[in-house]
Design an enzyme around this catalytic site. Structure first.
Site, mmCIF file in Angstrom:
data_model
loop_
_atom_site.group_PDB
_atom_site.id
_atom_site.type_symbol
_atom_site.label_atom_id
_atom_site.label_comp_id
_atom_site.label_asym_id
_atom_site.label_seq_id
_atom_site.Cartn_x
_atom_site.Cartn_y
_atom_site.Cartn_z
ATOM 1 N N ASP A 1 34.227 -9.205 -35.282
ATOM 2 C CA ASP A 1 33.453 -10.146 -36.089
ATOM 3 C C ASP A 1 32.985 -11.348 -35.251
ATOM 4 O OD1 ASP A 1 32.314 -11.322 -38.273
ATOM 5 O OD2 ASP A 1 34.203 -11.935 -39.214
ATOM 6 N N GLU B 1 25.939 -5.443 -37.524
ATOM 7 C CA GLU B 1 25.618 -6.535 -38.440
ATOM 8 C C GLU B 1 25.089 -7.714 -37.629
ATOM 9 O OE1 GLU B 1 27.773 -7.407 -41.994
ATOM 10 O OE2 GLU B 1 28.193 -9.458 -41.351
#
Ligand code: ZN
Length: 504
Positions: free
Chosen positions: A177, A286
């Protein structure tokens, strides 16, 4: 050592499920973990001190290869008690492939359950049971790794063991992330993480937003001539239709996007090609532009994605920064009407440019915004949460270990200054009542209070490294494991219901 008689009953059973159902509760074996591979039974087990893997087979040769541990024999079987090491997690992923993370690019609704403690996964899995949701169970940013002193292999291994414990076989994701460099992305890929959240913060030029017209013109003139021409031809004075939204660019809008995003729309394709080279199509990219100073206006979102699509980049999801405040661990702050107007346009852009998911970061606890999020995405979305699971652990302490909670709460104030440098929080911590004015029975109420939630939320790094807290905290969480799972189930079902996620 765990009782050999229980393991012998499993090894000798013709009907494994029936034998598992007969295990007494105090056998220490997680019933959903029990599985037979060839002639060897594998299971996850716990005692008062910790957890381990158990292997049992008719003879030593039949024990699954690749595990090491204490051997004992009796009751006609040989059993091994193996510690929860990295090598054993890696071997488990080989032997039982559902314990390894996978790409979730074809799943409609995904939820990121960051588990900073390596303890929450089982609760997350129980929470999604019965809902049409796929979980990203291993998910940490570099900041979280640093603060918790964990590594990507540890994060994935913890998820592996708990997926095994719960017998969950429907596939889970693992998300490196908020990664900003190819070097960090490689660390996550090396740990087997199929999802990469590329954080563009360091290649954005948000300062351009404050430029005067002449400063903007000068910055634009510094860009390569062919890019300038392309931007003016494609965007200046043009209007784009996405669903029922019209998104227009003046010449200055087009120049501003060019200056702000020139490096972002160059770097992203480089990352995309890198992921493709390393993982074929089995990855989920992402794009995150949520950690910027200003909300992502729809025209900027459209500029970025249109430039990327032209270069052949396929996004799995994109996280804009939404209007209003998405602070950690508390509800949405802002005008929901304005939020809905802009959110809808973001969704329509995503639908028009490849139907990628809109990703909602700092997504926990935004209960008033969830119906809007569910409606306009039609549940084609990624919701990212992390710290709220840590707060549920703190809630366990308020209920089960009030003395430890009081120490943790007090220590949180010592770590506050350091934490406030990392997290944007507007809470007035003076509003938190002094602990000596609260009875033990009142401690759980703190977990309903915005200021107390944020205090505990952002100081996790300090608290988990505080020698007077850390060992007591993990011992308590082991003891109250089932309570933690129950709290997580309740908390996340509230999220899924508010989003309108359909039942399975
Ligand atoms: Zn984010």
């Amino acid at each position: 050592m765990y009782a050999l008689s229980h393991l012998a009953a499993l090894v000798k059973a013709d009907d494994l499920a029936a034998a598992v159902a007969k295990l007494p509760a105090d056998a220490g074996i997680y019933p959903r973990s029990v599985v037979k591979a060839q002639n060897c039974v594998l299971a996850m087990a716990r005692d008062d001190h910790g957890k381990c893997l158990l292997l049992a087979a008719p003879d030593r040769e039949a024990l699954t290869d690749g595990f090491d541990g204490d051997i004992s024999s009796g009751d006609g079987i040989v059993a091994m008690q193996a510690p929860l090491t990295h090598d054993h997690a890696a071997n488990l992923r080989q032997v039982l492939d559902w314990t390894a993370p996978v790409s979730l690019r074809h799943r409609r609704t995904t939820v990121g359950f960051g588990d900073r403690l390596g303890l929450a996964t089982a609760g997350h899995l129980r929470a999604i049971q019965g809902y049409q949701v796929s979980p990203v169970l291993a998910q940490q940013s570099i900041r979280e790794l640093t603060l918790t002193k964990r590594t990507y292999p540890i994060v994935v291994d913890d998820a592996t063991f708990l997926v095994f414990q719960e017998g969950y076989r429907d596939g889970y994701g693992a998300d490196g992330d908020h990664l900003k460099t190819l070097a960090d992305i490689d660390v996550a890929l090396d740990a087997g993480m199929p999802m990469i959240t590329l954080d563009l913060t360091e290649v954005l030029h948000p300062e351009a937003e404050d430029f005067s017209d002449s400063e903007l013109d000068a910055a634009f003139e510094n860009l390569p001539a062919d890019f300038r021409q392309h931007v003016l031809d494609t965007y200046a004075g043009k209007t784009f239709t996405c669903g029922d939204s019209q998104i227009g660019f003046s010449e200055q809008d087009a120049k501003l996007c060019a200056v702000m995003y020139v490096d972002a729309v160059r770097f992203t394709p480089e990352v995309y090609r890198h992921l493709k080279a390393r993982r074929g199509d089995a990855f989920d990219l992402e794009l995150s532009i949520d950690e910027t100073t200003a909300p992502t206006v729809p025209s900027h979102h459209l500029f970025i994605i249109s430039e990327l699509v032209e270069q052949g980049v396929i996004l799995n999801s994109l996280a804009p920064r939404f209007i209003g405040e998405f602070q950690k661990g508390i509800d949405y702050i802002g005008d929901l009407g304005i939020f809905e107007q802009q959110f809808k346009v973001h969704c329509q852009i995503a639908q028009a440019y490849g139907n990628y998911k809109i990703s909602v970061h700092s997504g926990s606890d935004k209960f008033s915004a969830f119906p809007i999020v569910g409606k306009h995405t039609d549940c084609r979305l990624h919701l990212k949460t992390a710290g709220t699971s840590w707060l549920e652990a703190a809630r366990v302490l308020t209920v089960k270990e009030p003395a430890l909670y009081r120490d943790l709460h007090q220590a949180a104030f010592d770590g506050l200054d350091q934490a406030l440098k990392l997290y944007h929080i507007t809470a007035d911590f003076d509003k938190i009542p002094k602990l000596d004015t609260l009875t033990d029975e009142q401690l759980p109420d703190l977990m309903e209070m915005v200021e107390a939630r944020q205090l505990i939320h952002i100081t996790y790094g300090y608290l988990l490294n505080e020698p007077s807290i850390r060992p007591r905290f993990f011992a308590a969480m082991h003891k109250h494991e089932e309570t933690y799972y129950q709290f997580l189930v309740k908390h996340f079902r509230r999220h899924l219901d508010a989003l309108g996620i359909p039942p399975r």
